[in-house]
Design a protein around this motif. Structure first.
Motif, PDB file in Angstrom:
ATOM      1  N   SER A 225       0.828  -1.205   0.000  1.00 38.94           N
ATOM      2  CA  SER A 225       0.000   0.000   0.000  1.00 38.94           C
ATOM      3  C   SER A 225       0.863   1.255   0.000  1.00 38.94           C
ATOM      4  O   SER A 225       0.594   2.218  -0.725  1.00 38.94           O
ATOM      5  N   GLY A 261     -12.115   0.828  -3.525  1.00 39.47           N
ATOM      6  CA  GLY A 261     -11.811  -0.589  -3.624  1.00 39.47           C
ATOM      7  C   GLY A 261     -12.552  -1.405  -2.583  1.00 39.47           C
ATOM      8  O   GLY A 261     -13.096  -2.486  -2.878  1.00 39.47           O
ATOM      9  N   ILE A 265     -15.049  -4.608  -3.265  1.00 34.86           N
ATOM     10  CA  ILE A 265     -14.718  -5.996  -2.916  1.00 34.86           C
ATOM     11  C   ILE A 265     -14.627  -6.242  -1.407  1.00 34.86           C
ATOM     12  O   ILE A 265     -14.390  -7.376  -0.981  1.00 34.86           O
ATOM     13  N   GLN A 267     -13.179  -4.825   2.635  1.00 33.58           N
ATOM     14  CA  GLN A 267     -11.887  -4.493   3.221  1.00 33.58           C
ATOM     15  C   GLN A 267     -10.973  -5.709   3.354  1.00 33.58           C
ATOM     16  O   GLN A 267      -9.754  -5.602   3.171  1.00 33.58           O
ATOM     17  N   LEU A 270      -8.967  -6.593   0.144  1.00 37.58           N
ATOM     18  CA  LEU A 270      -8.295  -5.482  -0.517  1.00 37.58           C
ATOM     19  C   LEU A 270      -6.784  -5.685  -0.529  1.00 37.58           C
ATOM     20  O   LEU A 270      -6.181  -6.025   0.489  1.00 37.58           O
ATOM     21  N   THR A 271      -6.156  -5.472  -1.693  1.00 40.25           N
ATOM     22  CA  THR A 271      -4.709  -5.569  -1.827  1.00 40.25           C
ATOM     23  C   THR A 271      -4.168  -4.315  -2.508  1.00 40.25           C
ATOM     24  O   THR A 271      -4.930  -3.520  -3.070  1.00 40.25           O
ATOM     25  N   PRO A 273      -2.530  -3.916  -5.375  1.00 41.09           N
ATOM     26  CA  PRO A 273      -2.913  -3.747  -6.781  1.00 41.09           C
ATOM     27  C   PRO A 273      -4.333  -3.213  -6.954  1.00 41.09           C
ATOM     28  O   PRO A 273      -4.618  -2.499  -7.925  1.00 41.09           O
ATOM     29  N   ASP A 274      -5.232  -3.531  -6.008  1.00 43.54           N
ATOM     30  CA  ASP A 274      -6.589  -2.984  -6.079  1.00 43.54           C
ATOM     31  C   ASP A 274      -6.565  -1.459  -5.917  1.00 43.54           C
ATOM     32  O   ASP A 274      -7.375  -0.751  -6.536  1.00 43.54           O
ATOM     33  N   LEU A 275      -5.655  -0.958  -5.100  1.00 42.09           N
ATOM     34  CA  LEU A 275      -5.542   0.490  -4.937  1.00 42.09           C
ATOM     35  C   LEU A 275      -5.155   1.147  -6.261  1.00 42.09           C
ATOM     36  O   LEU A 275      -5.715   2.174  -6.645  1.00 42.09           O
ATOM     37  N   GLU A 277      -5.732   0.026  -9.226  1.00 36.08           N
ATOM     38  CA  GLU A 277      -6.848  -0.084 -10.171  1.00 36.08           C
ATOM     39  C   GLU A 277      -7.968   0.903  -9.860  1.00 36.08           C
ATOM     40  O   GLU A 277      -8.751   1.245 -10.757  1.00 36.08           O
ATOM     41  N   HIS A 278      -8.054   1.369  -8.632  1.00 35.84           N
ATOM     42  CA  HIS A 278      -9.107   2.318  -8.279  1.00 35.84           C
ATOM     43  C   HIS A 278      -8.627   3.767  -8.248  1.00 35.84           C
ATOM     44  O   HIS A 278      -9.420   4.680  -7.981  1.00 35.84           O
TER      45      HIS A 278
END
Length: 290
Positions: A225, A261, A265, A267, A270-271, A273-275, A277-278
């Motif tokens: 993160s 994110g 999906i 909390q 959440l990873t 890479p999801d951050l 992508e958002h």
């Protein structure tokens, strides 16, 4: 003297109609080592998603191919390495050459703590004094305890979590909001830097101004993160924001990406890479204020 609270977010710079990739800054990401190539990928991808015109990722040659496979839109460079896969002796000079063509440096994600890493980081900070630097993760470990760096003509942004901040100061980590505020402001004022102290209610200060972030959630407490945040702040500096404004806006948009994110999906899953992508949706919200 107390710091003055910041109540409003800085504006995201409007993209120029005649702009080109050189208009929006070249970010040099110095990151990665054997076993931690993902940190370099996340930082580089985040810088691109945050609007950087060009991103170059410098990593040890052993992991360059892995980093290059992580994203087709940034450039990569392999740097000489030690046997343990970290940056090696004499690599600072190679980095100096790369830095001279960059607008801003992001140093630290996944560098490792191998032999010579501390010397490498300090050498870059002492030599490249005219380019803004965002220092995170193993880059912070390399300069701990922090006693300052060579006189700089460009800003230095430090982005520690509480444990890293304790190593920087040599004191116990603050346990109350009042202590966090006091120590963060005092540190930034003493060393003439911008400090972003992560945590619930991330703090950003230059010693004279103080901002408390309101976005983000516990799902963001996951590996990588911080690497995303480093790339975002560096990209915003490259687009012309001052270091304090870039750190404030970076903290907000990073947390907002985490909230989006988590909304999609949850909390728990959440990873980092999801951050990444958002980030587009988070930046889209800022663009509505143009």
């Amino acid at each position: 003297m107390d710091a003055t609270p910041i109540h409003e977010l800085p504006r995201l710079p409007r993209r120029a109609a005649a702009g080109h990739k050189g208009t929006y800054g070249k970010v040099l990401v110095v990151a990665g080592s054997r076993g931690m190539s993902g940190a370099a990928v996340l930082c580089g991808r985040a810088a691109l998603r945050a609007g950087a015109g060009l991103v170059q990722v410098a990593s040890p040659v052993d992991v360059q191919e892995v980093v290059a496979a992580g994203c087709p839109a940034y450039m990569t460079t392999g740097i000489r390495q030690h046997a343990d896969g970290s940056f090696g002796d004499g690599t600072a000079e190679e980095t100096f050459d790369l830095a001279r063509s960059a607008d801003v440096l992001a140093i630290g994600p996944g560098l490792g703590r191998g032999q010579g890493t501390g010397t490498f980081v300090r050498s870059v900070l002492d030599e490249i004094t005219d380019k803004p630097v965002v220092l995170d993760a193993d880059g912070l470990f390399a300069v701990s305890p922090f006693t300052g760096v060579a006189r700089r003509t460009a800003p230095l942004v430090l982005t520690p979590h509480p444990g890293e901040f304790a190593r920087l100061t040599g004191d116990a980590a603050p346990t109350t909001d009042a202590e966090r505020h006091k120590q963060a402001v005092a540190f930034a004022r003493m060393f003439g830097c911008v400090l972003l102290l992560k945590g619930s209610g991330t703090l950003v200060t230059d010693g004279a101004n103080l901002y408390r972030n309101t976005t983000g959630n516990p799902g963001m407490a996951t590996g990588g993160s911080g690497d995303v945040l480093t790339g975002v702040i560096a990209a915003l500096i490259g687009q012309g924001l001052g270091a304090l404004d870039a750190a404030v806006l970076g903290a907000w948009v990073h947390g907002r990406a985490g909230d989006l994110g988590a909304g999609a999906i949850g909390q728990t899953a959440l990873t980092a890479p999801d951050l990444v992508e958002h980030l587009p949706a988070a930046f889209r919200e800022l663009e509505t204020h143009w």
